[in-house]
Design a protein around this motif. Sequence first.
Motif, short mmCIF file in Angstrom:
data_model
loop_
_atom_site.label_atom_id
_atom_site.label_comp_id
_atom_site.label_asym_id
_atom_site.label_seq_id
_atom_site.Cartn_x
_atom_site.Cartn_y
_atom_site.Cartn_z
N PRO A 307 0.87 -1.03 -0.10
CA PRO A 307 -0.13 0.05 0.02
C PRO A 307 0.86 1.33 0.15
N GLU A 308 0.09 2.49 -0.19
CA GLU A 308 1.08 3.68 -0.35
C GLU A 308 1.37 3.99 1.31
N PRO A 309 2.22 4.86 1.41
CA PRO A 309 3.09 5.33 0.48
C PRO A 309 4.33 4.57 -0.01
N LEU A 310 4.42 3.48 0.40
CA LEU A 310 5.61 2.70 -0.06
C LEU A 310 5.53 2.09 -1.64
N ASP A 311 4.41 1.75 -1.86
CA ASP A 311 4.09 1.21 -3.29
C ASP A 311 4.46 -0.39 -3.52
N LEU A 327 16.14 -7.85 0.10
CA LEU A 327 14.92 -7.13 -0.16
C LEU A 327 14.95 -5.84 0.70
N PHE A 328 14.47 -4.73 -0.08
CA PHE A 328 14.43 -3.57 0.59
C PHE A 328 13.11 -2.58 0.04
N LEU A 329 12.81 -1.76 1.07
CA LEU A 329 11.78 -0.73 1.22
C LEU A 329 12.54 0.55 0.89
N ALA A 370 16.24 7.08 0.98
CA ALA A 370 16.72 5.83 1.75
C ALA A 370 16.19 4.73 1.56
N GLU A 371 16.86 3.75 2.16
CA GLU A 371 16.14 2.34 2.02
C GLU A 371 16.42 1.53 3.61
N ILE A 372 15.27 0.72 3.77
CA ILE A 372 15.51 -0.35 4.97
C ILE A 372 15.41 -1.45 4.34
N GLY A 373 16.05 -2.60 4.54
CA GLY A 373 15.98 -3.98 4.31
C GLY A 373 16.99 -4.84 4.72
N VAL A 374 17.02 -5.97 4.15
CA VAL A 374 17.88 -7.04 4.69
C VAL A 374 18.62 -7.35 3.40
#
Length: 414
Positions: A307-311, A327-329, A370-374
Amino acid sequence: MSALLLSAAQGSATPLTRHSLVRNAGTPSPHGYDERWLRDLLFWHPELLVVDRLSSGLDEVIPLCCELAISKIGGTVFADLLGVTKTGRLVVVECKLWRNPQARREVLAQILEYAALLRRWSFGDLTSALNRKLVTAEPNPIYAAAKQRWPDLEEAPFVDAVTRSLKLGDFQLIVAGDGIRSDTHAIADHLNSQSVGLAQLALLEIQLWQAASGNILVVPTVPLRTEVLQQRVLVDLGGTPLQLEAPQIVSAVPVDTMESVVDPERANRRAVNRAFWQQFIDQTQFDHADQLPPRHGGDNWVRIPLPEPLDWMTAFRSTGAKAEVGLFLTFRDEDGQALFNSFHSDIEGLRSESGLELVARRKSAAPFYAEIGVFKPRSEFATDDQQLAWLCGAANRLVTLIRPRLSLLAEAAE
């Protein structure tokens, strides 16, 4: 032929004169026939949409609202008219005048954007947006409007059909204007070649004929063939959207055939990568009931809708000196920065809840990115099957972690 006579006859028959719509740009049209007038006319007289002539499988449409607000990152867009058919297919109409060549290009991009944004909505999202627009507390405004037109309509199958229309992006898109040009059709053909995301685009010409008596005859025509339009947003490896280039001359030889001749090693590598990600798409199972399956992105990466706002969330494999699997946001601009800060402040809690070694990476301050991921080195996996198993599990855990937080944010913003 469908037509509408707007004013009462006053006198004997007189020759008809073609009448032009006039763009509303702050100065009133001398006759009042501008885009807003056309939108309202189609809302009150949906028979002018002649949907039965746009698609063999399409039936009568009822309008639901005008100027539906659709939120997106960085602002809000407004669909001129939203309607629905008896079979539950959603219809999006955009009204545009055609004197400006740039406007002819922009309107196609606009209606595709509306379709892409609507595809992210659930049935509940659409219901909520309509209730806000119509200022009503009707529990199911879509069905209520349809039931009024078709009294024998059953609610459960109708709701399922509308939900399917949203999930698949199976919309009837109609661009209505005072004259359709051949270059507009050429652009539609170019967009049609881009693939993914089903929708059907129709170009509808609205002709106005006026007699000396003052009678106005409105005549809808379908001057060009309807195309099944496939939508795709091109992005780079970081998930940043790329601008579509102008239409180019395409060789009669298929691209994959050309590539296999010019660079067979690269063609084989791309085929192997696509096969790997197809396995990921087929095998990944999500615990969250509303989660849609992953979709192919580019070479060696896929996107997982959110869902938004990440898409979406990006799943990828990279090569080279720092070969990774992960994987990252992605977080962009001011709104993305606020969401990133919110997640980053609770990064330990996110790690604990998901069991993943989440990492926050700030890529750019202005504009913010920016990114948050593993992320894991590819060297930690002995085989592709090990990479696949880890990616499937991590994707499910990240979706389960993130989606409830996005729902809370959406509720807080209402």
